[in-house]
Design an enzyme around this catalytic site. Structure first.
Site, PDB file in Angstrom:
ATOM      1  N   CYS A  25     134.894  -6.817 101.492  1.00  0.00           N
ATOM      2  CA  CYS A  25     133.767  -6.053 100.944  1.00  0.00           C
ATOM      3  C   CYS A  25     133.249  -5.033 101.944  1.00  0.00           C
ATOM      4  O   CYS A  25     132.833  -3.935 101.571  1.00  0.00           O
ATOM      5  CB  CYS A  25     132.654  -6.988 100.507  1.00  0.00           C
ATOM      6  SG  CYS A  25     132.052  -8.053 101.837  1.00  0.00           S
ATOM      7  N   HIS A 162     127.260  -9.997 102.185  1.00  0.00           N
ATOM      8  CA  HIS A 162     128.098  -9.194 101.302  1.00  0.00           C
ATOM      9  C   HIS A 162     127.718  -7.717 101.419  1.00  0.00           C
ATOM     10  O   HIS A 162     126.535  -7.364 101.353  1.00  0.00           O
ATOM     11  CB  HIS A 162     127.921  -9.675  99.861  1.00  0.00           C
ATOM     12  CG  HIS A 162     128.815  -8.986  98.888  1.00  0.00           C
ATOM     13  ND1 HIS A 162     130.182  -8.900  99.046  1.00  0.00           N
ATOM     14  CD2 HIS A 162     128.532  -8.337  97.731  1.00  0.00           C
ATOM     15  CE1 HIS A 162     130.701  -8.227  98.034  1.00  0.00           C
ATOM     16  NE2 HIS A 162     129.718  -7.875  97.224  1.00  0.00           N
ATOM     17  N   ASN A 182     129.145  -2.646  93.355  1.00  0.00           N
ATOM     18  CA  ASN A 182     129.827  -3.787  93.945  1.00  0.00           C
ATOM     19  C   ASN A 182     131.338  -3.543  93.950  1.00  0.00           C
ATOM     20  O   ASN A 182     131.813  -2.516  93.441  1.00  0.00           O
ATOM     21  CB  ASN A 182     129.475  -5.062  93.152  1.00  0.00           C
ATOM     22  CG  ASN A 182     129.618  -6.311  93.990  1.00  0.00           C
ATOM     23  OD1 ASN A 182     130.192  -6.290  95.072  1.00  0.00           O
ATOM     24  ND2 ASN A 182     129.117  -7.419  93.483  1.00  0.00           N
TER      25      ASN A 182
END
Lengths: 214, 84
Positions: A25, A162, A182
């Site tokens: 990520c 994240h 995302n």
């Protein structure tokens, strides 16, 4: 500041990607912000290589994890040029770094700024509108089950785990929120995006924010 | 399959996935039981991660390391006023 702003409306945000089972990520967020920064500067909007960052950012651990700060330090110090995604496609696993000729088209960064904007989310919004999408790190434990709506509860701060890209905000309704891109595919959340309440540092969204300059 | 990235100690099997799924349903009910009167509040449900236990989800997807960043200073706020 406008009440509503989203860099997607300017067509400078690439489609949501899917990191699959790769813990990359940190790379998806930084590469996503670099793509937008260059598009804002007038270059055509292109998918750049996340795999290059995963394989070559030596101060991170590829698909086993990494930090956005280290990724940006690596880009800044090496002046590396990210190549097109089609030239170095995503494989969802770490691999050996591939090197390209300096004459190959690619996109580097000029600098970056990294700040804690907790209690200063309006300043954060100014940075977003002025310079482009922001890289942020959030506590996304409760995002496992997120389907839509504005995240305003069940999200702690101080446990950031994240990395995401903030592309805009919306203050027109009763609950102002950040628009957060995302990297879990388009089927997750709101077409791949999450909405996170503004002004209360929900999920620690304002704690570790980076702006990229190209 | 996301579970392919799991450590060996968490080898997947249909029973484990079913148990994780049941736990997800229960957790989603709990999360949705709060604040449902608020129209805009987040809602939670079944998605591609429902077959994973939270610790598995965290081990695969939440791999960003955090750093402590300096507080945003006032002088940067001032300099931004000069940006066209």
């Amino acid at each position: 500041l406008p009440l509503k702003f989203d860099w997607r409306d300017k067509h400078v945000v690439t489609p949501v990607r899917n990191q699959q089972a790769c813990g990359g990520c940190w790379a998806f967020s930084v590469v996503g912000a670099v793509e937008s920064a260059w598009a804002i500067k007038g270059q055509p909007l292109e998918d750049l290589s996340v795999q290059q960052m995963i394989d070559c950012s030596f101060n991170n651990d590829g698909c086993s994890g990494g930090s956005t700060l280290n990724a940006l330090l690596w880009m800044n110090q090496t002046r590396v040029k990210l190549v097109y995604d089609s030239d170095y496609p995503f494989k969802a696993r770490s691999g050996l770094c591939r090197y390209f000729s300096t004459s190959r088209p690619g996109f580097s960064i000029r600098n970056f700024a990294a700040f804690d904007y907790s209690d200063k989310e309006d300043e954060m919004a100014k940075m977003l509108v002025t310079f482009g999408p922001l890289v942020a790190i959030v506590d996304a434990v409760s995002w496992q089950d997120y389907m839509g709506g504005i995240i305003q509860h069940h999200c702690s701060r101080g446990e950031a785990n994240h990395a995401v890209v903030i592309t805009g905000f919306d203050k027109t309704g009763s609950i102002p929120y950040w628009i957060v891109r995302n990297s879990w595919g388009r089927s997750w959340g709101v077409d791949g995006y999450a909405h996170v309440k503004m002004g209360s540092n929900i999920c620690g969204i304002a704690d570790t924010v980076s702006t990229i300059f190209v | 399959r996301p579970s392919a990235a799991l450590p060996r100690t968490w080898q997947r099997n249909p029973e484990r996935e079913a148990a994780a799924f049941r736990e997800s349903l229960s957790r989603q009910r709990y999360l949705n039981s709060f604040f449902s009167v608020e129209n805009s509040s987040a809602f939670y449900g079944i998605n591609q991660f429902s077959y994973l236990y939270p610790e598995e989800f965290k081990a695969i997807y939440l791999r960003s390391r955090s750093s402590r960043f300096p507080r945003h200073p006032a002088e940067v706020q001032m300099s931004l006023l000069n940006v066209s």
